[in-house]
Structure formats: structure tokens, C-alpha cells
Design a protein around this motif. Structure first.
Motif, mmCIF file in Angstrom:
data_model
loop_
_atom_site.group_PDB
_atom_site.id
_atom_site.type_symbol
_atom_site.label_atom_id
_atom_site.label_comp_id
_atom_site.label_asym_id
_atom_site.label_seq_id
_atom_site.Cartn_x
_atom_site.Cartn_y
_atom_site.Cartn_z
ATOM 1 N N LEU A 15 64.255 3.347 86.680
ATOM 2 C CA LEU A 15 64.891 4.375 85.424
ATOM 3 C C LEU A 15 66.126 3.979 85.027
ATOM 4 C CD1 LEU A 15 64.063 5.646 82.854
ATOM 5 C CD2 LEU A 15 64.150 8.377 84.098
ATOM 6 N N LYS A 16 66.798 4.474 86.463
ATOM 7 C CA LYS A 16 68.316 4.546 86.075
ATOM 8 C C LYS A 16 68.987 2.537 85.717
ATOM 9 C CE LYS A 16 73.009 5.300 88.760
ATOM 10 N NZ LYS A 16 73.427 4.802 87.387
ATOM 11 N N LEU A 17 68.059 1.684 86.826
ATOM 12 C CA LEU A 17 67.797 0.679 86.678
ATOM 13 C C LEU A 17 67.874 0.310 85.052
ATOM 14 C CD1 LEU A 17 68.297 -2.188 88.635
ATOM 15 C CD2 LEU A 17 66.473 -1.870 88.933
ATOM 16 N N PHE A 18 66.801 0.200 84.831
ATOM 17 C CA PHE A 18 66.289 -0.570 83.461
ATOM 18 C C PHE A 18 67.252 -0.262 82.618
ATOM 19 C CE2 PHE A 18 61.577 -0.077 85.568
ATOM 20 C CZ PHE A 18 62.122 -1.440 86.400
ATOM 21 N N CYS A 19 67.510 1.515 82.745
ATOM 22 C CA CYS A 19 68.300 2.111 81.163
ATOM 23 C C CYS A 19 70.004 1.099 81.621
ATOM 24 C CB CYS A 19 68.414 3.151 81.238
ATOM 25 S SG CYS A 19 66.739 3.832 80.881
ATOM 26 N N ASP A 20 70.172 0.588 82.727
ATOM 27 C CA ASP A 20 71.901 0.371 82.973
ATOM 28 C C ASP A 20 71.524 -0.607 82.903
ATOM 29 O OD1 ASP A 20 72.943 3.093 84.020
ATOM 30 O OD2 ASP A 20 72.091 2.492 86.516
ATOM 31 N N LEU A 21 70.098 -1.826 82.958
ATOM 32 C CA LEU A 21 70.349 -2.828 82.718
ATOM 33 C C LEU A 21 70.206 -3.182 81.337
ATOM 34 C CD1 LEU A 21 70.032 -5.523 83.649
ATOM 35 C CD2 LEU A 21 67.433 -5.245 83.759
ATOM 36 N N LEU A 22 69.757 -2.501 80.665
ATOM 37 C CA LEU A 22 69.228 -2.831 78.988
ATOM 38 C C LEU A 22 70.678 -2.310 78.993
ATOM 39 C CD1 LEU A 22 65.996 -0.734 78.409
ATOM 40 C CD2 LEU A 22 66.580 -2.990 77.558
ATOM 41 N N ARG A 23 71.385 -1.517 78.615
ATOM 42 C CA ARG A 23 72.741 -0.947 77.915
ATOM 43 C C ARG A 23 73.907 -1.759 79.123
ATOM 44 N NH1 ARG A 23 71.200 5.279 80.493
ATOM 45 N NH2 ARG A 23 70.483 6.095 78.820
ATOM 46 N N ALA A 24 73.654 -2.931 79.702
ATOM 47 C CA ALA A 24 75.093 -3.054 80.180
ATOM 48 C C ALA A 24 74.676 -5.001 79.669
ATOM 49 C CB ALA A 24 74.571 -3.343 81.203
ATOM 50 N N HIS A 25 73.391 -4.654 78.527
ATOM 51 C CA HIS A 25 72.892 -5.934 77.787
ATOM 52 C C HIS A 25 73.261 -5.798 76.204
ATOM 53 C CE1 HIS A 25 72.303 -7.734 81.601
ATOM 54 N NE2 HIS A 25 72.098 -8.911 80.305
ATOM 55 N N ASP A 26 73.549 -4.512 75.965
ATOM 56 C CA ASP A 26 73.938 -3.936 74.767
ATOM 57 C C ASP A 26 72.696 -3.574 73.204
ATOM 58 O OD1 ASP A 26 77.085 -4.192 74.530
ATOM 59 O OD2 ASP A 26 76.534 -6.852 74.482
ATOM 60 N N VAL A 103 55.531 -7.668 83.197
ATOM 61 C CA VAL A 103 56.904 -7.952 84.269
ATOM 62 C C VAL A 103 56.617 -7.117 85.467
ATOM 63 C CG1 VAL A 103 58.882 -7.911 84.380
ATOM 64 C CG2 VAL A 103 58.302 -7.964 82.321
ATOM 65 N N SER A 104 55.728 -8.233 86.222
ATOM 66 C CA SER A 104 55.768 -8.007 87.557
ATOM 67 C C SER A 104 56.975 -6.735 88.441
ATOM 68 C CB SER A 104 55.158 -8.343 88.720
ATOM 69 O OG SER A 104 55.549 -9.676 88.431
ATOM 70 N N LYS A 105 56.400 -6.244 89.240
ATOM 71 C CA LYS A 105 57.611 -5.497 90.139
ATOM 72 C C LYS A 105 57.285 -6.173 91.771
ATOM 73 C CE LYS A 105 58.122 -0.672 88.368
ATOM 74 N NZ LYS A 105 57.667 0.905 88.232
ATOM 75 N N PRO A 106 58.250 -6.457 92.038
ATOM 76 C CA PRO A 106 60.023 -5.898 92.061
ATOM 77 C C PRO A 106 60.430 -7.028 90.560
ATOM 78 C CG PRO A 106 59.576 -7.257 94.109
ATOM 79 C CD PRO A 106 58.493 -6.363 93.504
ATOM 80 N N LEU A 109 65.762 -9.195 87.827
ATOM 81 C CA LEU A 109 67.121 -8.990 86.555
ATOM 82 C C LEU A 109 67.184 -9.554 85.460
ATOM 83 C CD1 LEU A 109 69.714 -7.328 88.680
ATOM 84 C CD2 LEU A 109 67.693 -6.380 88.342
ATOM 85 N N ALA A 110 66.250 -11.275 85.413
ATOM 86 C CA ALA A 110 67.208 -12.168 84.591
ATOM 87 C C ALA A 110 65.888 -11.999 83.507
ATOM 88 C CB ALA A 110 67.542 -13.308 84.653
ATOM 89 N N ARG A 111 64.764 -12.258 84.974
ATOM 90 C CA ARG A 111 63.307 -12.244 83.484
ATOM 91 C C ARG A 111 62.652 -11.238 83.075
ATOM 92 N NH1 ARG A 111 57.233 -11.534 85.728
ATOM 93 N NH2 ARG A 111 56.618 -12.680 84.201
ATOM 94 N N PHE A 112 63.669 -9.944 83.424
ATOM 95 C CA PHE A 112 63.248 -9.091 82.680
ATOM 96 C C PHE A 112 64.179 -8.395 81.430
ATOM 97 C CE2 PHE A 112 64.867 -3.971 81.426
ATOM 98 C CZ PHE A 112 63.890 -3.337 81.070
ATOM 99 N N ALA A 115 62.453 -11.293 78.619
ATOM 100 C CA ALA A 115 61.537 -10.568 78.166
ATOM 101 C C ALA A 115 62.020 -9.525 77.442
ATOM 102 C CB ALA A 115 60.513 -10.154 78.783
ATOM 103 N N VAL A 116 62.435 -8.500 77.464
ATOM 104 C CA VAL A 116 63.079 -7.747 76.746
ATOM 105 C C VAL A 116 63.598 -8.011 74.922
ATOM 106 C CG1 VAL A 116 64.864 -5.938 75.486
ATOM 107 C CG2 VAL A 116 63.386 -5.737 78.303
ATOM 108 N N GLY A 117 64.448 -9.354 75.313
ATOM 109 C CA GLY A 117 65.047 -10.269 73.905
ATOM 110 C C GLY A 117 63.972 -10.540 73.477
ATOM 111 N N ALA A 118 62.702 -11.459 73.896
ATOM 112 C CA ALA A 118 61.791 -12.039 73.137
ATOM 113 C C ALA A 118 61.177 -11.278 72.056
ATOM 114 C CB ALA A 118 61.203 -12.151 73.951
ATOM 115 N N LEU A 119 60.967 -9.302 72.930
ATOM 116 C CA LEU A 119 60.413 -8.886 71.726
ATOM 117 C C LEU A 119 60.837 -7.570 71.248
ATOM 118 C CD1 LEU A 119 57.885 -7.181 75.407
ATOM 119 C CD2 LEU A 119 57.221 -8.559 72.940
ATOM 120 N N THR A 120 62.907 -8.504 70.454
ATOM 121 C CA THR A 120 63.297 -7.331 69.469
ATOM 122 C C THR A 120 63.553 -8.341 69.266
ATOM 123 O OG1 THR A 120 65.244 -7.487 71.016
ATOM 124 C CG2 THR A 120 64.001 -5.443 72.200
#
Length: 120
Positions: A15-26, A103-106, A109-112, A115-120
């Protein structure tokens, strides 16, 4: 205005990783630790995307996807499943439930973020 992403994940580190990564990408990231709270939080937060784990206690990601897609106010929000279920039939089942991306774990980060960018 930053795109809003609701992150539903029971594992604190993920949860922290995903949120921090998203916030780092605005992105504006809203964490949800318990899937039982996800629908109410989605209604309040009005995200542009929901990122969710599939394997959670109390309510599975499959159940949550079906509930969100059945909700008049939430059904158009794209859902990205992030899960350890990595088989082809797992992806097919997740997409059949209504997820727009998988997106499969692990995670990569770049693919995550891609994928987020493609959906927003």
C-alpha cells in the motif's frame, strides 16, 4: 489537477509502495487498507482509477470489482488489478469480473506506472 487513484491493498508495505509511487508521478493517491471500506471511499473520493489487490481478507477483489461495476455512480471508473495470481486463466477471470487492466506481483515499477497512465 492531479488524477485521483484509490488504492485498495491489505498489505501495508505494498500500500505504501503504490501510494508513494503514484504520488511521485503526480497522482493523488488515497489508501484503503480494508476492502470492506472501498466502495464508500470510492463514492467519497471519486477516483479516476481504482487500483486493487485481488487476494484480501473479508472481501475478495473479485467481489469488490463486481460490486463496483454494479454501482451506478462507480461503474465507469476503470479498475486495475494488482495481484500475485499470475496464471493466464487468473488474468482472464479477473478481466471477466470487470477489471480493465491486470498487473502481476511482484510488480515492475515502470510497468505499474505505465498501466496507471494508460487508464487515467
Amino acid at each position: 489537477m492531479a488524477k485521483r487513484v484509490l488504492v485498495v491493498e491489505d498489505n501495508e508495505l505494498n500500500l505504501k509502495l503504490f501510494c508513494d509511487l503514484l504520488r511521485a508521478h503526480d497522482f493523488a493517491a488515497e489508501p484503503v487498507r480494508d476492502g470492506r471500506e472501498a466502495v464508500d471511499r470510492a463514492r467519497a473520493f471519486q477516483p479516476d482509477l481504482i487500483v486493487m489487490d485481488i487476494q484480501m481478507p473479508h472481501v475478495t477483489g473479485y467481489e469488490l470489482i463486481l460490486e463496483i461495476k454494479a454501482d451506478e455512480t462507480l461503474r465507469t471508473i476503470p479498475i486495475m488489478a494488482v495481484t500475485a495470481y499470475a496464471g493466464r486463466e487468473d488474468e482472464d477471470r479477473i478481466r471477466a469480473a470487470g477489471a480493465d487492466a491486470y498487473v502481476s506481483k511482484p510488480i515492475s515499477l515502470a510497468r505499474f506506472i505505465q498501466a496507471v497512465g494508460a487508464l487515467t
